[in-house]
Design a protein around this motif. Structure first.
Motif, PDB file in Angstrom:
ATOM      1  N   SER A 215      47.888  42.367  32.209  1.00 50.35           N
ATOM      2  CA  SER A 215      46.526  42.710  32.453  1.00 50.35           C
ATOM      3  C   SER A 215      45.793  41.996  33.588  1.00 50.35           C
ATOM      4  CB  SER A 215      45.632  42.788  31.242  1.00 50.35           C
ATOM      5  OG  SER A 215      45.532  41.489  30.905  1.00 50.35           O
ATOM      6  N   ASP A 216      46.385  40.816  33.605  1.00 50.31           N
ATOM      7  CA  ASP A 216      45.409  39.709  34.303  1.00 50.31           C
ATOM      8  C   ASP A 216      46.318  39.477  35.684  1.00 50.31           C
ATOM      9  OD1 ASP A 216      47.783  38.611  33.497  1.00 50.31           O
ATOM     10  OD2 ASP A 216      46.594  36.858  32.961  1.00 50.31           O
TER      11      ASP A 216
ATOM     12  N   TYR B  25      41.958  49.689  33.060  1.00 46.62           N
ATOM     13  CA  TYR B  25      40.737  48.732  33.432  1.00 46.62           C
ATOM     14  C   TYR B  25      39.811  48.705  32.311  1.00 46.62           C
ATOM     15  CZ  TYR B  25      41.936  48.089  38.656  1.00 46.62           C
ATOM     16  OH  TYR B  25      42.416  48.108  39.713  1.00 46.62           O
TER      17      TYR B  25
ATOM     18  N   SER C 227      41.102  46.487  29.780  1.00 46.59           N
ATOM     19  CA  SER C 227      41.020  44.915  30.059  1.00 46.59           C
ATOM     20  C   SER C 227      39.749  44.574  30.110  1.00 46.59           C
ATOM     21  CB  SER C 227      41.479  44.951  31.589  1.00 46.59           C
ATOM     22  OG  SER C 227      41.115  43.802  32.099  1.00 46.59           O
TER      23      SER C 227
ATOM     24  N   SER D 231      38.371  42.460  36.789  1.00 40.62           N
ATOM     25  CA  SER D 231      37.952  42.975  35.591  1.00 40.62           C
ATOM     26  C   SER D 231      36.535  43.614  36.005  1.00 40.62           C
ATOM     27  CB  SER D 231      37.823  41.945  34.579  1.00 40.62           C
ATOM     28  OG  SER D 231      36.838  40.951  34.879  1.00 40.62           O
TER      29      SER D 231
ATOM     30  N   SER E  25      38.840  44.184  26.436  1.00 38.41           N
ATOM     31  CA  SER E  25      39.378  42.706  25.991  1.00 38.41           C
ATOM     32  C   SER E  25      38.672  41.562  26.308  1.00 38.41           C
ATOM     33  CB  SER E  25      40.736  42.621  26.403  1.00 38.41           C
ATOM     34  OG  SER E  25      41.802  43.672  25.903  1.00 38.41           O
TER      35      SER E  25
END
Length: 359
Positions: free
Chosen positions: A99-100, A136, A139, A160, A142
């Protein structure tokens, strides 16, 4: 996939399993480049696809992303059309990204561009938009829960940014409005109660600007249902007629405006639209960022002409709704479009919507 390709990927998989990530990455690039040079697009794609997945699954986002980008570039060179098989490959790679991983954003941009050029939809494949927007959104959700230094989402890492989720979900599938509405509501919960309409509009305006009334209605219904089901829901009143039942929010006038705006579009009533614009003019001016999208909505849905500004519609959407130079407030950050004057009006009770004949 030929046995030769299978053996090549298997050898590189062994290197990856042994932790020789750099060596595997470089060898896969060299082998794929040879196939590309000989215009053997299928073999090149198979090599790059297998290598990208293997590296991404091993946690090597940069190397795997590089091979994924090389594969999409090969799609373009080979003029590969959007099919279930070709789309399945890019979706498998997309879902495998951490995700990052910074490369993910560029990969999404490239696959949308490829699908626009070689697919059915001029703005890119709707399923790709939906999956990208959902990733997205996940993400961002989170981050909202886990990142303590991302205070109220006022500042977060570039990857993000909420505008990425909004931009893609606005061009997604029939399932996208629910994802977008729930995301906007999650952001709204981090903000002040009187800002509900600002977040609801972020789920409604994009669909109206792409002439998708069904999705706009769905997004608004999901947002307002979540609002009504919250532990401290705003006070509401009901208005009913033979043809319509609407919920009125006495202290949230702009939420009432959105309700009646959707009703005006459903009825193709330019007169109702003009009446709403006149009645809520001060509230709309206080927000600031609504004026331009509403002008375009008036032209699209009611034929109310506006002077041509010279910028394409989707440039306007990008700047006004999704961040950029237009000044629409970022989710859960201090609202430049919500000055004290408007806040005072809301705290004092706002205004009740006009007595519109709902029959």
């Amino acid at each position: 996939m030929s046995s030769r390709i299978d053996k090549t990927i298997a050898r590189q998989q062994e290197k990856i399993n042994e932790g020789q990530f750099y060596e595997a990455h470089q060898q896969l690039r060299v082998i794929a480049s040879r196939y590309i040079k000989s215009t053997n697009w299928t073999s090149a794609i198979d090599i790059l696809y297998g290598g990208a997945l293997a590296l991404l699954q091993a946690g090597q986002g940069g190397s795997g992303g590089d091979l994924g980008l090389m594969m999409v570039n090969t799609y373009g060179k080979g003029e590969v059309e959007v099919t279930p098989e070709s789309k399945g490959k890019v979706l498998a790679i997309l879902r495998a990204f951490p995700s990052d991983e910074p490369t993910k954003k560029k990969f999404i941009s490239e696959i949308i561009g490829w699908s626009a050029q070689f697919g059915e939809y001029a703005n890119g494949d709707s399923e790709l938009h939906h999956i990208a927007g959902t990733l997205y959104a996940d993400s961002m959700n989170s981050l909202a829960h886990d990142q303590s230094d991302c205070v109220l989402l006022t500042y977060c890492p570039a990857d993000s940014e909420p505008y990425d989720a909004e931009r893609h979900l606005a061009l997604g599938t029939k399932d996208s409005p629910e994802v977008l509405a729930r995301l906007e509501y999650a952001w709204y919960k981090q903000d002040d109660g009187h800002t509900a309409a600002l977040y609801a509009a972020r789920a409604v305006f994009p669909y109206l600007l792409t002439q998708n009334l069904r999705s706009a209605n769905k997004a608004f219904l999901i947002f307002t249902s979540a609002l009504s089901s919250s532990p401290t829901p705003p006070f509401t009143q009901s208005m009913s007629s033979k043809t319509s039942d609407i919920r009125v929010y006495p202290v949230l006038p702009l939420l009432n405006f959105l309700t009646l705006l959707l009703l005006a579009i459903e009825r193709s009533s330019a007169d109702l639209f003009r009446s709403l614009a006149k009645h809520y003019v001060l509230h709309i001016k206080d927000v600031g960022a609504w004026e331009e999208p509403l002008a375009h909505i008036g032209e699209m849905w009611f034929g109310i002409k506006i002077p041509r500004a010279g910028n394409p519609l989707f440039d306007m959407m990008g700047s006004m709704l999704f961040g950029g130079g237009g000044g629409s407030p970022k989710p859960a950050s201090p609202k430049p479009g919500t000055p004290r004057a408007m806040q005072k009006k809301v705290e004092e009770g706002g205004s009740v919507p006009p007595a519109v004949d709902l029959d």
